[in-house]
Design a protein around this motif. Structure first.
Motif: not given
Length: 113
Positions: A32-54
């Motif tokens: 839920f914390h990561v999902l909140a990035f989509a609403l409040n901090q899209p740039e952090r979500l993008d960074g997390f999605l890059r990390f998730a490709d690991n």
């Protein structure tokens, strides 16, 4: 000293169900914390999605889907215990539930890689 009831195969199913529930309960706040990035901090979500490709994250996702499948099939086993008559086949059904959980998680893993 191992207690006799803990050597029973269905005790392992009980333990797996409790541990999978605990693992999912620990995961959900992070999710839920990561999902909140989509609403409040899209740039952090993008960074997390890059990390998730690991690849290690993909392996962790396999583990998560496995926990979810174990928990679902374990819950179905408990419902069967509550509403169906006891039979000797329950050990086989419990093992089949774990195998089905592994199949579901493995299918997800193969599609994610």
């Amino acid at each position: 000293m191992i207690r006799p009831h803990r050597s029973h195969p269905l005790w392992i199913a009980y333990l797996l169900h409790r541990l999978s529930g605990l693992g999912l309960a620990l995961f959900l706040p992070v999710h839920f914390h990561v999902l909140a990035f989509a609403l409040n901090q899209p740039e952090r979500l993008d960074g997390f999605l890059r990390f998730a490709d690991n690849p290690l994250v993909k392996l962790a996702e396999f583990g998560l889907v496995f926990l979810l499948a174990v928990h679902v099939f374990g819950g179905l086993r408990l419902l069967a215990l509550e509403f169906l008559p006891w039979s000797p086949r329950q050990k086989t059904l419990a093992a089949s539930a774990v195998a089905a959980a592994f199949l579901v998680a493995g299918t997800f893993f193969l599609q994610a890689v």
